[in-house]
Enzyme design. Structure first.
Site, PDB file in Angstrom:
ATOM      1  N   ASN A   9      43.598  41.974  23.813  1.00 53.48           N
ATOM      2  CA  ASN A   9      42.466  41.249  23.237  1.00 53.48           C
ATOM      3  C   ASN A   9      42.259  41.753  21.813  1.00 53.48           C
ATOM      4  O   ASN A   9      41.724  42.838  21.606  1.00 53.48           O
ATOM      5  CB  ASN A   9      41.212  41.498  24.098  1.00 53.48           C
ATOM      6  CG  ASN A   9      39.981  40.839  23.505  1.00 53.48           C
ATOM      7  OD1 ASN A   9      40.081  40.043  22.575  1.00 53.48           O
ATOM      8  ND2 ASN A   9      38.812  41.163  24.058  1.00 53.48           N
ATOM      9  N   TRP A  10      42.681  40.930  20.859  1.00 63.58           N
ATOM     10  CA  TRP A  10      42.559  41.357  19.452  1.00 63.58           C
ATOM     11  C   TRP A  10      41.115  41.313  18.955  1.00 63.58           C
ATOM     12  O   TRP A  10      40.805  41.849  17.902  1.00 63.58           O
ATOM     13  CB  TRP A  10      43.402  40.442  18.543  1.00 63.58           C
ATOM     14  CG  TRP A  10      44.872  40.590  18.666  1.00 63.58           C
ATOM     15  CD1 TRP A  10      45.576  41.279  19.630  1.00 63.58           C
ATOM     16  CD2 TRP A  10      45.851  40.027  17.785  1.00 63.58           C
ATOM     17  NE1 TRP A  10      46.918  41.175  19.402  1.00 63.58           N
ATOM     18  CE2 TRP A  10      47.122  40.401  18.274  1.00 63.58           C
ATOM     19  CE3 TRP A  10      45.780  39.227  16.638  1.00 63.58           C
ATOM     20  CZ2 TRP A  10      48.306  40.020  17.647  1.00 63.58           C
ATOM     21  CZ3 TRP A  10      46.954  38.831  16.003  1.00 63.58           C
ATOM     22  CH2 TRP A  10      48.206  39.234  16.511  1.00 63.58           C
ATOM     23  N   LYS A  11      40.255  40.635  19.689  1.00 63.52           N
ATOM     24  CA  LYS A  11      38.868  40.407  19.227  1.00 63.52           C
ATOM     25  C   LYS A  11      38.933  39.739  17.841  1.00 63.52           C
ATOM     26  O   LYS A  11      39.858  38.966  17.594  1.00 63.52           O
ATOM     27  CB  LYS A  11      38.066  41.707  19.246  1.00 63.52           C
ATOM     28  CG  LYS A  11      38.184  42.397  20.618  1.00 63.52           C
ATOM     29  CD  LYS A  11      37.242  43.540  20.798  1.00 63.52           C
ATOM     30  CE  LYS A  11      37.465  44.148  22.189  1.00 63.52           C
ATOM     31  NZ  LYS A  11      36.518  45.204  22.517  1.00 63.52           N
ATOM     32  N   HIS A  88      33.181  38.016  28.283  1.00 60.80           N
ATOM     33  CA  HIS A  88      33.369  39.374  27.750  1.00 60.80           C
ATOM     34  C   HIS A  88      31.989  39.953  27.410  1.00 60.80           C
ATOM     35  O   HIS A  88      31.109  39.221  26.955  1.00 60.80           O
ATOM     36  CB  HIS A  88      34.261  39.331  26.510  1.00 60.80           C
ATOM     37  CG  HIS A  88      34.713  40.690  26.074  1.00 60.80           C
ATOM     38  ND1 HIS A  88      33.886  41.563  25.410  1.00 60.80           N
ATOM     39  CD2 HIS A  88      35.896  41.340  26.238  1.00 60.80           C
ATOM     40  CE1 HIS A  88      34.556  42.687  25.178  1.00 60.80           C
ATOM     41  NE2 HIS A  88      35.763  42.581  25.670  1.00 60.80           N
ATOM     42  N   GLU A  90      30.984  41.576  24.980  1.00 64.95           N
ATOM     43  CA  GLU A  90      30.558  41.361  23.596  1.00 64.95           C
ATOM     44  C   GLU A  90      29.930  39.978  23.439  1.00 64.95           C
ATOM     45  O   GLU A  90      29.024  39.774  22.643  1.00 64.95           O
ATOM     46  CB  GLU A  90      31.750  41.561  22.645  1.00 64.95           C
ATOM     47  CG  GLU A  90      32.043  43.054  22.488  1.00 64.95           C
ATOM     48  CD  GLU A  90      33.477  43.398  22.196  1.00 64.95           C
ATOM     49  OE1 GLU A  90      34.271  42.505  21.823  1.00 64.95           O
ATOM     50  OE2 GLU A  90      33.827  44.588  22.374  1.00 64.95           O
ATOM     51  N   GLU A 156      35.387  45.724  33.017  1.00 66.42           N
ATOM     52  CA  GLU A 156      35.239  46.436  31.749  1.00 66.42           C
ATOM     53  C   GLU A 156      33.853  47.076  31.690  1.00 66.42           C
ATOM     54  O   GLU A 156      32.878  46.402  31.301  1.00 66.42           O
ATOM     55  CB  GLU A 156      35.381  45.460  30.571  1.00 66.42           C
ATOM     56  CG  GLU A 156      36.747  44.847  30.425  1.00 66.42           C
ATOM     57  CD  GLU A 156      37.032  44.461  28.990  1.00 66.42           C
ATOM     58  OE1 GLU A 156      38.013  44.964  28.447  1.00 66.42           O
ATOM     59  OE2 GLU A 156      36.267  43.677  28.395  1.00 66.42           O
ATOM     60  N   GLY A 162      35.692  50.664  23.491  1.00 67.69           N
ATOM     61  CA  GLY A 162      35.739  51.173  22.123  1.00 67.69           C
ATOM     62  C   GLY A 162      35.132  52.556  21.943  1.00 67.69           C
ATOM     63  O   GLY A 162      34.826  52.963  20.824  1.00 67.69           O
ATOM     64  N   SER A 193      38.888  51.313  26.453  1.00 68.65           N
ATOM     65  CA  SER A 193      39.535  52.506  25.884  1.00 68.65           C
ATOM     66  C   SER A 193      40.906  52.805  26.490  1.00 68.65           C
ATOM     67  O   SER A 193      41.290  53.977  26.621  1.00 68.65           O
ATOM     68  CB  SER A 193      38.615  53.731  25.995  1.00 68.65           C
ATOM     69  OG  SER A 193      37.462  53.533  25.203  1.00 68.65           O
ATOM     70  N   GLY A 214      41.916  46.447  24.022  1.00 70.17           N
ATOM     71  CA  GLY A 214      41.342  46.005  22.758  1.00 70.17           C
ATOM     72  C   GLY A 214      42.011  46.690  21.588  1.00 70.17           C
ATOM     73  O   GLY A 214      43.140  46.365  21.208  1.00 70.17           O
ATOM     74  N   GLY A 215      41.330  47.673  21.022  1.00 71.13           N
ATOM     75  CA  GLY A 215      41.775  48.333  19.790  1.00 71.13           C
ATOM     76  C   GLY A 215      43.235  48.747  19.766  1.00 71.13           C
ATOM     77  O   GLY A 215      43.930  48.528  18.764  1.00 71.13           O
TER      78      GLY A 215
HETATM   79  P1  13P Z   1      38.959  48.734  23.707  1.00 70.01           P
HETATM   80  O1  13P Z   1      40.326  48.805  24.336  1.00 70.01           O
HETATM   81  O2  13P Z   1      38.992  48.713  22.220  1.00 70.01           O
HETATM   82  O3  13P Z   1      38.034  49.760  24.301  1.00 70.01           O
HETATM   83  O4  13P Z   1      38.353  47.303  24.120  1.00 70.01           O
HETATM   84  C1  13P Z   1      38.347  46.928  25.437  1.00 70.01           C
HETATM   85  C2  13P Z   1      37.992  45.499  25.518  1.00 70.01           C
HETATM   86  O5  13P Z   1      36.862  45.124  25.301  1.00 70.01           O
HETATM   87  C3  13P Z   1      39.072  44.548  25.824  1.00 70.01           C
HETATM   88  O6  13P Z   1      38.560  43.287  26.110  1.00 70.01           O
END
Ligand code: 13P
Length: 227
Positions: A9-11, A88, A90, A156, A162, A193, A214-215
């Site tokens: 997930n690149w966000k 999600h 977010e 999640e 993050g 994470s 994510g990151g």
């Molecule tokens: P991180 O891997 O950056 O913690 O993000 C997780 C996430 O929200 C994936 O959808």
């Protein structure tokens, strides 16, 4: 190890250079797992590759209409999207998305034969007062329609996203086992994470069918550990 799902997930990150790096990397390497890449909308069409599937990060619940700035599952389907991340945290937190809204979006995705990746997870406070199971059960029941169609569920924990903090293996297994009892057919992935170092341990936890990253997925070298 069985084949697992690795969902990137690149966000709201990435650029054409990263698109190219993904394509180059996957042209040169075969990953042992099933990969789903979820970049921002403008890259969906361009990032296509036969070594992974492509997913969006959200959609509107209507097929079309006067919804400026939104994108429908029907449009996503036309540009060869196979998955859509929905609910999600977010989006739930920053855009006030409720379980009821997520439910409508999940239906929209299923109507287009896209696979929704439905996210659930507790806050730190909910965890600390022993409410995680109740919160997650409610999110699942209210966000997911009864269907025979394929869907994926992502656990999640909000406090793990993050932050570099990951739940204990026991806690991940406990929540995944709860979800498995409710949705025996759905692959269940863990997110929060995940990085090059902890991914193998997480993939070995019982009832973990993959990870949502994510990151760490913003550097394609993340996948080197999965060759
Ligand atoms: P991180 O891997 O950056 O913690 O993000 C997780 C996430 O929200 C994936 O959808």
């Amino acid at each position: 190890m069985d084949t697992k799902y690795i969902v990137a997930n690149w966000k709201m990150n990435g650029n054409f250079k990263l698109v190219q790096q993904y394509q180059d990397f996957f042209s040169q390497h075969v990953i042992k797992h099933r990969v789903v890449v979820c970049p921002p909308y403008p890259f969906l069409d361009q990032i296509q590759h036969d070594r992974y599937d492509v997913g969006a990060q959200d959609c509107h619940f209507e097929i079309n209409g006067a919804f400026t700035g939104s994108i429908s599952a029907a449009i996503l389907k036309k540009i060869n999207t196979q998955y859509i991340i929905l609910g999600h945290s977010e989006r739930r937190v920053q855009f006030n998305e409720t379980n009821a809204l997520v439910f409508k979006k999940v239906n929209a995705a299923l109507d287009e034969n896209l696979i929704p990746i439905i996210c659930v997870g507790e806050t730190l406070q909910e965890k600390e007062i022993g409410q995680a199971t109740a919160v997650i059960t409610r999110q699942l029941e209210e966000s997911i329609p009864i269907t025979q169609k394929k869907l994926m569920i992502a656990y999640e924990p909000i406090w793990a996203i993050g932050t570099g903090h990951v739940p204990s293996s026991e806690d991940i297994e406990r929540i995944h086992t709860l979800i498995r009892r409710l949705y025996p057919e759905a692959p269940i992935v863990y997110g929060g994470s995940v990085n090059k170092t902890n991914i193998h341990g997480i993939l070995n936890i019982k009832n973990v069918d993959g990870v949502l990253v994510g990151g760490a997925s913003l550097d394609v070298s993340f996948f080197e550990t999965l060759i």
